[in-house]
Design an enzyme around this catalytic site. Structure first.
Site, PDB file in Angstrom:
ATOM      1  N   CYS A 141     -50.084  41.584 -67.444  1.00 17.47           N
ATOM      2  CA  CYS A 141     -48.971  42.395 -66.952  1.00 17.47           C
ATOM      3  C   CYS A 141     -49.480  43.745 -66.462  1.00 17.47           C
ATOM      4  O   CYS A 141     -48.833  44.388 -65.629  1.00 17.47           O
ATOM      5  CB  CYS A 141     -47.907  42.573 -68.020  1.00 17.47           C
ATOM      6  SG  CYS A 141     -48.517  43.263 -69.566  1.00 17.47           S
ATOM      7  N   GLU A 171     -40.849  43.679 -72.942  1.00 18.60           N
ATOM      8  CA  GLU A 171     -42.080  44.094 -72.261  1.00 18.60           C
ATOM      9  C   GLU A 171     -42.310  43.071 -71.162  1.00 18.60           C
ATOM     10  O   GLU A 171     -42.797  41.978 -71.425  1.00 18.60           O
ATOM     11  CB  GLU A 171     -43.238  44.152 -73.258  1.00 18.60           C
ATOM     12  CG  GLU A 171     -44.374  45.067 -72.801  1.00 18.60           C
ATOM     13  CD  GLU A 171     -45.115  44.510 -71.603  1.00 18.60           C
ATOM     14  OE1 GLU A 171     -44.900  45.049 -70.486  1.00 18.60           O
ATOM     15  OE2 GLU A 171     -45.874  43.558 -71.757  1.00 18.60           O
TER      16      GLU A 171
END
Length: 488
Positions: A285, A251
């Site tokens: 993110c 991720e």
């Protein structure tokens, strides 16, 4: 109370000794040292985890779920002090810290239910008197590498699922946030003690720098490496694990966009833009980095966003009226300054910290730094005329994590969510790209890595699939009608 004093008080309350060791933690609030921890032994941790796996994999899954239920209880009891420690060590505001701990609690609840739902399939066989099925078995030790911006939630996303799936967990936290990790391990230790006689080495932490992470990544006893961080980190981790035929769950970076259409509710959009672009000081993110707005409404919306950025309170994240805390450290500040140069606006908040005002940059084209993920509160504005142009701008970056659209036009919304729309792993309508719930799988495509954590069927990444065929007849028919007669 200074960050160091408050951190010391919280750690003492949670039963953590962080007074000695070679790895020091500094609070981004004022740059002060707030504790030290011992660097771990990666080889010893992998050996303990491999041994624990032999026992944990045969524990019934609902019983494994009981451990996660107990962990959730410990997190509920310690939610407020743990959230404040998250704020002190990572710099995010207390409300975000509380939300992060709530995510941990939520994923524990999710995983407890999952422990009774690790379903396989019964498959129709083409052969008479045969039954086919698939089973899901525990995979092996799972390594969780987490980043500073979500210092505890990402571990919980992975650990709760890994544990109910029958796997030991090794945690390599960010070297920038070691104290919150130690606090979580103390709470996990209480849950393990209440559980009664868990395998030694079932839940471990290994503190350290890059060399510690590399040793764990390369260890063949680690079955799955779940790594959350930069694209550059993933580009190193992925091939190293693949070389030994291990599994990865990556991720990585995001360069997330929001499209604002002429029909959009602008008051709704501007609130979402503020949180998504400025929350966590732009260090998520899923942070909103590109605002793609129709030219007919651009002046009005961009003017309002600039006003919000100018007025938002930047300061000590422990203060209730603060919405934007500090950048994590000087390196993050210098990264933002390389992009903005003299346009960067430093805020005089707390001495020793790196506080900046969120910035808006109107870009003529999507190139240069617009294509990169600068981990700071910088929002690029791009104008569009045609809806297809907006979709193309959304997709024309290397990353593919999160995206959103603000529109009251059903056709635009459905087009955005279609196979020909956003190419991201997350696509939202009339909410921003940041702030996911644990019920959905979290992750993205392209340079974001393709991994999925948290909800939906993400649990499958932590297990191995086995297909079984049972012949309960007296003949031996072969698949595809093959004849292979044995001579008399």
């Amino acid at each position: 109370m200074s960050p160091a004093q408050e951190a010391s008080s919280i750690l003492q309350e949670l039963g953590v000794d962080a007074t000695s060791g070679d790895l020091a933690s500094r609070s981004p609030i004022d740059g002060s040292e707030i504790g030290k921890v011992l660097i771990g032994d990666p080889a010893a941790a992998a050996a303990r985890a491999a041994k624990a796996f032999e026992q944990w994999r045969i524990v019934p899954a609902p019983r494994r779920g009981e451990l996660v239920r107990l962990l959730g209880e410990e997190l509920r009891a310690a939610k407020e002090p743990l959230a404040r420690l998250v704020s002190i060590e990572s710099g995010k505001i207390v409300q975000e810290g509380l939300g992060e701990v709530q995510e941990m609690i939520d994923i524990c609840d999710f995983a407890v239910g999952l422990s009774r739902q690790l379903y396989g399939l019964t498959i129709a066989s083409e052969r008479p008197n045969h039954r086919m099925m698939e089973q899901w078995h525990p995979l092996g030790p799972v390594l969780v590498i987490s980043a500073f911006n979500f210092p505890v939630a990402v571990w919980a996303w992975n650990a709760a699922l890994a544990l109910v799936c029958g796997n030991p967990v090794i945690w390599k936290p960010s070297e920038k946030t070691p104290l919150t990790a130690e606090a979580v391990m103390a709470l996990a230790g209480r849950a393990l003690q209440r559980f009664g006689e868990p395998p030694a080495g079932l839940v471990q932490i290994v503190q350290g720098d890059r060399d510690v992470a590399e040793a764990l990544v390369d260890d063949p006893r680690v079955a799955l490496v779940s790594a959350t961080g930069s694209t550059a980190m993933g580009a190193v981790v992925g091939p190293r694990v693949a070389k030994r035929f291990g599994r990865v769950l990556l991720e990585l970076g995001g360069n997330n966009a929001t499209i604002v259409c002429p029909s959009a509710d602008l008051s709704l959009a501007e609130r979402a833009i503020l949180f998504s672009a400025a929350g966590t000081a732009g260090q998520r993110c899923t942070t909103l980095r590109r605002l793609i707005v129709h030219e007919s409404i651009a002046d009005r919306l961009v003017g309002r966003v600039k006003q919000l950025f100018a007025n938002v309170k930047v300061g000590d994240p422990r203060d209730l009226d603060t919405l934007v805390g500090p950048l994590i450290d000087e390196a993050a500040f210098e990264g933002m300054r390389r992009v903005l140069s003299d346009r960067i606006e430093r805020v005089d908040a707390v001495a020793g910290g790196f506080y900046v005002r969120p910035s808006v940059i109107e870009a003529d084209a999507q190139q240069g730094t617009v294509l990169q993920e600068t981990f700071a509160p910088i929002l690029y504005v791009l104008r569009y005329r045609d809806f297809e142009e907006a979709i193309a701008l959304n997709n024309a970056v290397p990353q593919g994590l999160s995206s959103s659209i603000f529109t009251n036009d059903l056709r635009e919304a459905e087009r955005f969510l279609s196979a020909a729309g956003s190419d991201c792993g997350i696509a939202n309508v009339n909410i921003g790209p940041s702030g996911a719930e644990i019920g959905g799988a979290f992750g993205g495509e392209k340079e974001t890595g393709g991994g999925r954590e948290s909800g939906s069927d993400s649990w499958r990444a932590y297990m191995r699939r086995q297909t079984n065929t049972v012949n309960y007849g007296t003949d031996l028919p072969l698949a595809q009608g093959i004849r292979f007669d044995v001579p008399p």
